[in-house]
Design a protein around this motif. Structure first.
Motif, PDB file in Angstrom:
ATOM      1  N   ASP A  37       0.859  -1.183   0.000  1.00  0.00           N
ATOM      2  CA  ASP A  37       0.000   0.000   0.000  1.00  0.00           C
ATOM      3  C   ASP A  37       0.900   1.240   0.000  1.00  0.00           C
ATOM      4  OD1 ASP A  37      -1.839   2.003   0.301  1.00  0.00           O
ATOM      5  OD2 ASP A  37      -2.341   1.523   2.386  1.00  0.00           O
ATOM      6  N   GLY A  39       0.116   4.212  -0.278  1.00  0.00           N
ATOM      7  CA  GLY A  39      -0.492   5.362   0.371  1.00  0.00           C
ATOM      8  C   GLY A  39       0.042   5.609   1.765  1.00  0.00           C
ATOM      9  N   GLN A  40       0.690   4.604   2.365  1.00  0.00           N
ATOM     10  CA  GLN A  40       1.222   4.755   3.719  1.00  0.00           C
ATOM     11  C   GLN A  40       2.621   5.360   3.735  1.00  0.00           C
ATOM     12  OE1 GLN A  40       2.230   0.977   5.643  1.00  0.00           O
ATOM     13  NE2 GLN A  40       2.230  -0.007   3.625  1.00  0.00           N
ATOM     14  N   ARG A  42       5.232   8.289   3.145  1.00  0.00           N
ATOM     15  CA  ARG A  42       5.355   9.744   2.997  1.00  0.00           C
ATOM     16  C   ARG A  42       6.780  10.244   3.193  1.00  0.00           C
ATOM     17  NH1 ARG A  42       0.306  12.236   3.175  1.00  0.00           N
ATOM     18  NH2 ARG A  42      -1.423  10.845   3.758  1.00  0.00           N
ATOM     19  N   TYR A 186       3.950   6.337  -8.388  1.00  0.00           N
ATOM     20  CA  TYR A 186       3.283   6.726  -7.147  1.00  0.00           C
ATOM     21  C   TYR A 186       3.704   8.118  -6.681  1.00  0.00           C
ATOM     22  CZ  TYR A 186       2.108   1.790  -7.027  1.00  0.00           C
ATOM     23  OH  TYR A 186       1.640   0.547  -7.351  1.00  0.00           O
ATOM     24  N   GLY A 189       1.834   9.438  -0.042  1.00  0.00           N
ATOM     25  CA  GLY A 189       0.550   9.370   0.637  1.00  0.00           C
ATOM     26  C   GLY A 189      -0.623   8.997  -0.230  1.00  0.00           C
ATOM     27  N   ILE A 190      -0.385   8.553  -1.467  1.00  0.00           N
ATOM     28  CA  ILE A 190      -1.469   8.217  -2.394  1.00  0.00           C
ATOM     29  C   ILE A 190      -1.295   6.772  -2.867  1.00  0.00           C
ATOM     30  CG2 ILE A 190      -2.616   8.796  -4.565  1.00  0.00           C
ATOM     31  CD1 ILE A 190      -1.597  11.645  -4.216  1.00  0.00           C
ATOM     32  N   SER A 191      -2.319   5.969  -2.696  1.00  0.00           N
ATOM     33  CA  SER A 191      -2.237   4.555  -3.061  1.00  0.00           C
ATOM     34  C   SER A 191      -2.389   4.321  -4.556  1.00  0.00           C
ATOM     35  CB  SER A 191      -3.308   3.759  -2.307  1.00  0.00           C
ATOM     36  OG  SER A 191      -3.140   3.856  -0.910  1.00  0.00           O
ATOM     37  N   THR A 192      -3.178   5.152  -5.215  1.00  0.00           N
ATOM     38  CA  THR A 192      -3.468   4.956  -6.634  1.00  0.00           C
ATOM     39  C   THR A 192      -2.302   5.440  -7.486  1.00  0.00           C
ATOM     40  OG1 THR A 192      -5.808   5.328  -6.188  1.00  0.00           O
ATOM     41  CG2 THR A 192      -5.096   5.426  -8.490  1.00  0.00           C
ATOM     42  N   TYR A 194      -0.220   7.253 -10.253  1.00  0.00           N
ATOM     43  CA  TYR A 194      -0.483   8.589 -10.771  1.00  0.00           C
ATOM     44  C   TYR A 194      -1.155   8.563 -12.140  1.00  0.00           C
ATOM     45  CZ  TYR A 194       0.343  13.427 -12.195  1.00  0.00           C
ATOM     46  OH  TYR A 194       0.193  14.707 -12.633  1.00  0.00           O
TER      47      TYR A 194
END
Length: 200
Positions: A37, A39-40, A42, A186, A189-192, A194
């Motif tokens: 993931d 998104g975790q 940063r 990526y 902080g964003i999982s999806t 770009y």
């Protein structure tokens, strides 16, 4: 810097310094942990041994150039350098290998059947062989989840090391790292990925 004694990194076979004067750029290979993931993540920091000599006693000039270029690539994607509690640990490895490519002479002849005996042609010709010696460079960059000690993404670039590259290593390193991170999809902080976010 943070020591990462348990993380193992390796080049994948003959794949994966990547430094090339060719307009098409280096060959890029990437791999990703589909379960990670992103998104975790940063913050980031570099593995203590990254960019150092074989005995890990000092940072080499090429190692410092690569680290600076990676730092710029990560910051441009929203990540922040945090040497105390990073989410991602970054390792990189650069190596060069002397290689030789050769081809034996090839004889071409005996295929002029379309003349059908109407006249006598030349017996054929020989394509001379060749021996090509060159230096191949490989740069691998590993992104590791500090919490799980698992690699989540890797990018590798490989190409010939030309005389132009040797004369301008700063630009060559920037090009190599930029080529690798052009395939990193990526943002902090964003999982999806770009590119999926920007699709209509």
């Amino acid at each position: 810097m943070i020591r990462l004694g348990t993380v193992k990194f390796a080049l994948i076979g003959a794949m994966a310094m990547v430094l090339t004067a060719c307009a098409s750029g280096p060959r890029i290979y990437t791999d990703v942990d589909p379960a990670a993931d992103f998104g975790q993540f940063r913050t980031f920091a570099f593995v203590e041994s990254a960019g150092k000599d074989a005995e890990a006693t000092y940072k080499t000039l090429s190692g410092q150039r690569i680290e600076d270029a990676i730092n710029q690539a990560m910051v441009s994607r929203g990540y922040q350098l945090d040497i105390h509690h990073p989410d991602i640990l970054i390792n990189f490895h650069l190596k060069t290998v002397e290689k030789t490519r050769s081809s034996p002479p090839v004889y071409y002849g005996g295929y002029y059947g379309y003349r059908s005996g109407m006249y006598v042609g030349w017996p054929g010709y020989v394509e001379p062989g060749y021996v090509d010696s060159y230096t191949e460079g490989t740069l691998s960059i590993d992104l590791v989840d500090r919490r799980t000690r698992q690699m989540v993404w890797e990018g590798t670039a490989v190409a010939r090391v030309s005389s132009a590259i040797r004369e301008n290593p700063d630009a060559a390193v920037r090009n190599a790292v930029a080529s690798i991170f052009a395939h990193y999809p990526y943002r902090a902080g964003i999982s999806t990925p770009y590119e999926l976010m920007t699709q209509p």
